[in-house]
Structures are given as structure tokens and as C-alpha cells.
Design a protein around this motif. Structure first.
Motif, PDB file in Angstrom:
ATOM      1  N   THR A   1       4.799  73.394  32.568  1.00  0.00           N
ATOM      2  CA  THR A   1       3.924  73.509  31.409  1.00  0.00           C
ATOM      3  C   THR A   1       4.227  74.760  30.598  1.00  0.00           C
ATOM      4  N   THR A   2       4.580  75.836  31.259  1.00  0.00           N
ATOM      5  CA  THR A   2       4.727  77.122  30.584  1.00  0.00           C
ATOM      6  C   THR A   2       6.176  77.532  30.334  1.00  0.00           C
ATOM      7  N   SER A   3       7.140  76.752  30.764  1.00  0.00           N
ATOM      8  CA  SER A   3       8.540  77.175  30.672  1.00  0.00           C
ATOM      9  C   SER A   3       8.997  77.419  29.231  1.00  0.00           C
ATOM     10  N   ASP A   4       8.600  76.586  28.283  1.00  0.00           N
ATOM     11  CA  ASP A   4       9.039  76.763  26.902  1.00  0.00           C
ATOM     12  C   ASP A   4       8.506  78.048  26.281  1.00  0.00           C
ATOM     13  N   ILE A   5       7.231  78.308  26.481  1.00  0.00           N
ATOM     14  CA  ILE A   5       6.649  79.512  25.880  1.00  0.00           C
ATOM     15  C   ILE A   5       7.175  80.773  26.570  1.00  0.00           C
ATOM     16  N   GLU A   6       7.437  80.682  27.871  1.00  0.00           N
ATOM     17  CA  GLU A   6       7.995  81.832  28.585  1.00  0.00           C
ATOM     18  C   GLU A   6       9.369  82.198  28.034  1.00  0.00           C
ATOM     19  N   SER A   7      10.188  81.203  27.770  1.00  0.00           N
ATOM     20  CA  SER A   7      11.514  81.503  27.225  1.00  0.00           C
ATOM     21  C   SER A   7      11.410  82.072  25.816  1.00  0.00           C
ATOM     22  N   ALA A   8      10.393  81.679  25.050  1.00  0.00           N
ATOM     23  CA  ALA A   8      10.188  82.208  23.703  1.00  0.00           C
ATOM     24  C   ALA A   8       9.668  83.649  23.747  1.00  0.00           C
ATOM     25  N   LEU A   9       8.868  83.969  24.772  1.00  0.00           N
ATOM     26  CA  LEU A   9       8.300  85.316  24.874  1.00  0.00           C
ATOM     27  C   LEU A   9       9.324  86.344  25.341  1.00  0.00           C
ATOM     28  N   GLY A  10      10.287  85.939  26.109  1.00  0.00           N
ATOM     29  CA  GLY A  10      11.302  86.883  26.591  1.00  0.00           C
ATOM     30  C   GLY A  10      11.400  86.918  28.101  1.00  0.00           C
ATOM     31  N   GLU A  11      11.878  88.031  28.601  1.00  0.00           N
ATOM     32  CA  GLU A  11      12.149  88.195  30.025  1.00  0.00           C
ATOM     33  C   GLU A  11      10.864  88.234  30.846  1.00  0.00           C
ATOM     34  N   ILE A  12      10.892  87.554  31.994  1.00  0.00           N
ATOM     35  CA  ILE A  12       9.754  87.551  32.916  1.00  0.00           C
ATOM     36  C   ILE A  12       9.997  88.633  33.959  1.00  0.00           C
ATOM     37  N   GLU A  13       9.070  89.574  34.061  1.00  0.00           N
ATOM     38  CA  GLU A  13       9.206  90.656  35.041  1.00  0.00           C
ATOM     39  C   GLU A  13       8.874  90.193  36.444  1.00  0.00           C
TER      40      GLU A  13
END
Length: 73
Positions: free
Chosen positions: A32-44
Motif C-alpha cells: 500500500t505504501t511502496s509508491d509514496i515511500e519511493s516518492a518521499l525518498g530514502e527510508i531510514e
């Protein structure tokens, strides 16, 4: 029919974004969140809630191995 999921975002004073998926279970939470995560940037970091593991069978195996010495002649 698709299951309704709610995604909550909290933005801290330091600019870090905390994302929480509500009403989700299994891999659908991360899908569900993969697209927005890639748009936001790096995941810490990522912390999976117990709901992520719902419906999965957790297999636990216990294996014991015995060694026998052969008889000496």
C-alpha cells in the motif's frame, strides 16, 4: 473486494516522517505504501507491526543431531 486501509503520517519537528498503516495485514501493508515511500525518498528504518505477520504460518523446526563413534577393532 479490496480491504480498506488507512495510512497515517506524522511529521516530526526534525522533518522525519513516521508512517503507520492501520487496518492492514500481511504484505498488503508494505504494498500500500511502496509508491509514496519511493516518492518521499530514502527510508531510514522500518518497524513492522504484528498485523504484518497475521495469516502467515510460522514454522518452527527443532533439529537435533547425534554423532556416534564407530567401534574400533
Amino acid at each position: 473486494m479490496a480491504q480498506y486501509q488507512r495510512v497515517e503520517y506524522r511529521i516530526g519537528k526534525d522533518g522525519k516522517i513516521k508512517e503507520t498503516v492501520l487496518n492492514g495485514s500481511g504484505e498488503s501493508c508494505t504494498e500500500t505504501t511502496s509508491d509514496i515511500e519511493s516518492a518521499l525518498g530514502e527510508i531510514e528504518s522500518q518497524e513492522l507491526l504484528p498485523e504484518y505477520y497475521e495469516g502467515e504460518e510460522n514454522l518452527v523446526t527443532d533439529e537435533t543431531q547425534f554423532l556416534q563413534q564407530g567401534e574400533r577393532e
